[in-house]
Design a protein around this motif. Structure first.
Motif, short mmCIF file in Angstrom:
data_model
loop_
_atom_site.label_atom_id
_atom_site.label_comp_id
_atom_site.label_asym_id
_atom_site.label_seq_id
_atom_site.Cartn_x
_atom_site.Cartn_y
_atom_site.Cartn_z
N UNK A 123 -22.83 -4.30 -2.79
CA UNK A 123 -22.88 -5.13 -3.98
C UNK A 123 -21.89 -6.29 -3.84
N UNK A 124 -22.28 -7.41 -4.43
CA UNK A 124 -21.40 -8.58 -4.35
C UNK A 124 -21.35 -9.30 -5.69
N UNK A 125 -20.90 -8.60 -6.70
CA UNK A 125 -20.70 -9.19 -8.01
C UNK A 125 -19.54 -10.18 -7.91
N UNK A 126 -19.75 -11.41 -8.39
CA UNK A 126 -18.73 -12.44 -8.27
C UNK A 126 -18.18 -12.90 -9.61
N UNK A 127 -18.64 -12.26 -10.69
CA UNK A 127 -18.18 -12.64 -12.02
C UNK A 127 -16.78 -12.12 -12.32
N UNK A 128 -16.43 -12.24 -13.58
CA UNK A 128 -15.11 -11.81 -14.04
C UNK A 128 -15.00 -10.29 -14.01
N UNK A 129 -13.89 -9.81 -13.48
CA UNK A 129 -13.62 -8.37 -13.44
C UNK A 129 -12.86 -8.01 -14.72
N UNK A 130 -13.36 -7.03 -15.46
CA UNK A 130 -12.69 -6.65 -16.72
C UNK A 130 -11.24 -6.23 -16.49
N UNK A 131 -10.39 -6.56 -17.45
CA UNK A 131 -8.96 -6.25 -17.31
C UNK A 131 -8.70 -4.75 -17.30
N UNK A 132 -9.61 -3.94 -17.86
CA UNK A 132 -9.44 -2.48 -17.89
C UNK A 132 -9.77 -1.82 -16.55
N UNK A 133 -10.26 -2.59 -15.59
CA UNK A 133 -10.61 -2.01 -14.30
C UNK A 133 -9.35 -1.78 -13.47
N UNK A 134 -9.21 -0.56 -12.97
CA UNK A 134 -8.11 -0.22 -12.08
C UNK A 134 -8.45 1.07 -11.34
N UNK A 135 -7.49 1.57 -10.60
CA UNK A 135 -7.68 2.76 -9.77
C UNK A 135 -8.05 4.00 -10.59
N UNK A 136 -7.71 4.04 -11.86
CA UNK A 136 -7.96 5.22 -12.69
C UNK A 136 -9.26 5.14 -13.48
N UNK A 137 -10.09 4.16 -13.20
CA UNK A 137 -11.29 3.92 -14.01
C UNK A 137 -12.21 5.14 -14.09
N UNK A 138 -12.29 5.94 -13.04
CA UNK A 138 -13.18 7.10 -13.04
C UNK A 138 -12.47 8.41 -13.35
N UNK A 139 -11.17 8.39 -13.61
CA UNK A 139 -10.40 9.63 -13.76
C UNK A 139 -10.96 10.56 -14.84
#
Length: 189
Positions: A123-139
């Protein structure tokens, strides 16, 4: 739980095969192993390129296992967990994968098959990455799915392994858990 985690980390193949064939929950094991690999590869202080790469790999996990609009067999998540992940990934999923041809209210009422994503890997999404995205997103989703596996699939798997071990008298002590004996993993009733 520690034995389940050991199997997931070191040799999930037998559990994956069992869950797919006997428990019809193979997506749970696949999700747990994929997210663990993704999380292990996440840079602690990612630069913009690393964060985008991590987001695109996470988007792939989301569309494969979670999205009710795109995933073939979406995980059984609570609406709260699903909503949080949709807020982070659904916009990018629609841009990357297009709009689904499936009505989510009646998913089996389809006249044309969903198009397969060709030439979209990776995948190559080039839009804005949400600020809530981080390493714990799937925890939270991982914890929930791991609990489902532990309470539903794992006991059946251990019993199946015990049956196989007791019926196969020539089997050595080394098996799906290395040198540990199954009899020590799960209490016999």
């Amino acid at each position: 739980m520690s034995d389940l985690e050991e199997v997931l980390n070191n040799n999930p193949d037998a559990l994956q095969a069992f869950s797919a064939k006997s428990d019809f929950s193979g997506e749970n094991i696949a999700f747990l192993t994929r997210t663990a690999k993704w999380k292990a590869s996440y840079h602690e202080s990612p630069d913009e390129a690393q964060k985008r790469y991590a987001y695109n790999r996470a988007l792939e996990i989301y569309t494969t296992f979670i999205s009710p609009r795109v995933a073939d067999f979406p995980l059984n998540l609570s609406s709260q967990h699903l909503k949080r992940l949709e807020d982070i990934f659904e916009k990018a999923a629609r841009i990357t994968c297009g709009e689904p041809l499936v009505n989510t209210a009646t998913p089996f009422d389809v006249e044309t098959p969903r198009p397969k994503l060709e030439n979209k890997e990776p995948y190559s999404y080039t839009g804005e990455i949400p600020v809530d995205f981080n390493k714990t997103v799937f925890d939270n989703a991982q914890t929930h799915i791991k609990y489902l596996v532990f309470t539903n699939t794992w006991p059946k798997f251990v019993k199946e392994q015990q049956r196989n071990q007791s019926s196969d008298t020539g089997q050595s002590d080394s098996g799906w858990l290395g040198s540990r004996r199954l009899g020590n993993l799960w209490p016999r009733h």
